[in-house]
Scaffold this motif. Sequence first.
Motif, PDB file in Angstrom:
ATOM      1  N   LEU A  39       6.199 -20.372  39.363  1.00 55.06           N
ATOM      2  CA  LEU A  39       6.391 -19.246  38.447  1.00 55.06           C
ATOM      3  C   LEU A  39       7.311 -19.649  37.297  1.00 55.06           C
ATOM      4  N   GLN A  40       8.397 -20.321  37.607  1.00 58.33           N
ATOM      5  CA  GLN A  40       9.346 -20.734  36.566  1.00 58.33           C
ATOM      6  C   GLN A  40       8.694 -21.712  35.591  1.00 58.33           C
ATOM      7  N   TRP A  41       7.919 -22.669  36.118  1.00 56.51           N
ATOM      8  CA  TRP A  41       7.246 -23.620  35.226  1.00 56.51           C
ATOM      9  C   TRP A  41       6.292 -22.880  34.289  1.00 56.51           C
ATOM     10  N   LEU A  42       5.503 -21.958  34.833  1.00 55.77           N
ATOM     11  CA  LEU A  42       4.539 -21.233  34.001  1.00 55.77           C
ATOM     12  C   LEU A  42       5.260 -20.375  32.970  1.00 55.77           C
ATOM     13  N   SER A  43       6.343 -19.740  33.353  1.00 55.57           N
ATOM     14  CA  SER A  43       7.125 -18.943  32.410  1.00 55.57           C
ATOM     15  C   SER A  43       7.647 -19.809  31.268  1.00 55.57           C
ATOM     16  N   ASP A  44       8.165 -20.985  31.605  1.00 51.13           N
ATOM     17  CA  ASP A  44       8.651 -21.919  30.579  1.00 51.13           C
ATOM     18  C   ASP A  44       7.511 -22.394  29.684  1.00 51.13           C
ATOM     19  N   PHE A  45       6.349 -22.636  30.284  1.00 51.89           N
ATOM     20  CA  PHE A  45       5.181 -23.072  29.517  1.00 51.89           C
ATOM     21  C   PHE A  45       4.753 -21.995  28.522  1.00 51.89           C
ATOM     22  N   ILE A  46       4.738 -20.750  28.960  1.00 52.67           N
ATOM     23  CA  ILE A  46       4.361 -19.644  28.070  1.00 52.67           C
ATOM     24  C   ILE A  46       5.302 -19.589  26.871  1.00 52.67           C
ATOM     25  N   ASN A  72      -2.681  -9.597  36.669  1.00 53.98           N
ATOM     26  CA  ASN A  72      -2.021 -10.767  37.235  1.00 53.98           C
ATOM     27  C   ASN A  72      -1.296 -11.564  36.162  1.00 53.98           C
ATOM     28  N   TYR A  73      -0.130 -12.051  36.527  1.00 53.16           N
ATOM     29  CA  TYR A  73       0.709 -12.808  35.599  1.00 53.16           C
ATOM     30  C   TYR A  73      -0.017 -14.044  35.061  1.00 53.16           C
ATOM     31  N   GLY A  74      -0.762 -14.736  35.912  1.00 52.20           N
ATOM     32  CA  GLY A  74      -1.476 -15.930  35.465  1.00 52.20           C
ATOM     33  C   GLY A  74      -2.481 -15.624  34.373  1.00 52.20           C
ATOM     34  N   ARG A  75      -3.186 -14.540  34.512  1.00 51.25           N
ATOM     35  CA  ARG A  75      -4.154 -14.150  33.473  1.00 51.25           C
ATOM     36  C   ARG A  75      -3.427 -13.754  32.183  1.00 51.25           C
ATOM     37  N   ARG A  76      -2.316 -13.071  32.329  1.00 51.42           N
ATOM     38  CA  ARG A  76      -1.508 -12.718  31.156  1.00 51.42           C
ATOM     39  C   ARG A  76      -1.003 -13.978  30.461  1.00 51.42           C
ATOM     40  N   ALA A  77      -0.685 -15.016  31.231  1.00 52.70           N
ATOM     41  CA  ALA A  77      -0.228 -16.276  30.640  1.00 52.70           C
ATOM     42  C   ALA A  77      -1.304 -16.857  29.729  1.00 52.70           C
ATOM     43  N   TYR A  78      -2.539 -16.840  30.199  1.00 54.48           N
ATOM     44  CA  TYR A  78      -3.645 -17.332  29.371  1.00 54.48           C
ATOM     45  C   TYR A  78      -3.742 -16.506  28.090  1.00 54.48           C
ATOM     46  N   ILE A  79      -3.701 -15.202  28.235  1.00 50.39           N
ATOM     47  CA  ILE A  79      -3.836 -14.317  27.074  1.00 50.39           C
ATOM     48  C   ILE A  79      -2.686 -14.527  26.094  1.00 50.39           C
ATOM     49  N   ASP A  80      -1.470 -14.713  26.597  1.00 51.83           N
ATOM     50  CA  ASP A  80      -0.327 -14.975  25.717  1.00 51.83           C
ATOM     51  C   ASP A  80      -0.539 -16.254  24.906  1.00 51.83           C
ATOM     52  N   LYS A  81      -1.015 -17.305  25.563  1.00 48.07           N
ATOM     53  CA  LYS A  81      -1.282 -18.566  24.851  1.00 48.07           C
ATOM     54  C   LYS A  81      -2.396 -18.371  23.824  1.00 48.07           C
ATOM     55  N   TYR A  82      -3.414 -17.624  24.190  1.00 51.52           N
ATOM     56  CA  TYR A  82      -4.515 -17.331  23.268  1.00 51.52           C
ATOM     57  C   TYR A  82      -3.998 -16.565  22.047  1.00 51.52           C
TER      58      TYR A  82
END
Length: 169
Positions: A39-46, A72-82
């Motif tokens: 979770l922390q790695w993905l948050s930092d990546f976002i 889901n947070y993972g899907r939101r991560a994709y959308i944030d990057k998009y």
Amino acid sequence: MNHVIDTNVFIVASGEHPDSPFLSADHPVDKPEIADKVLQWLSDFIDSNQLLVVDTDDAIRKEYFNKLSEQNYGRRAYIDKYDKGQIEYMALTWEVKEPDWTAELSDKLKVVVHDRSDKKFVAACIESLKENDTNIINACDTDWIDWEDALAKEGIGVEQLINDWVGEK
């Protein structure tokens, strides 16, 4: 560095995020303190300027969205990057398109990477490496450990977010 992210990263991170309906029990990492590293790695990546690498045919995105709901947070991560324009699209060659989305790999890698789904991640990384520093990010899939040496010989790096945990499995 740009990253091709295995779906398991989004799943584990979603299970640990407090606002995500996905639960820790919905992924295989049985120790919350270890899963929290994902979770922390993905948050930092976002929050970073690093790019998420996917394919132009949307097979990777379709896998992400098939495994994760809109909340889901993972899907939101994709959308944030998009939304931030931080996605790099790679054209891949396919052995099989829908529904299996099996990417074409070299003869050397075909015998190593046996998981059809993971072939698209490898192919996207290979294409991105032609112009960028790119690696594959894994949380809990043990196949990436098995393939790591062969992939490294082809210039493909795999970052194990929870190396000790996945190594034990």
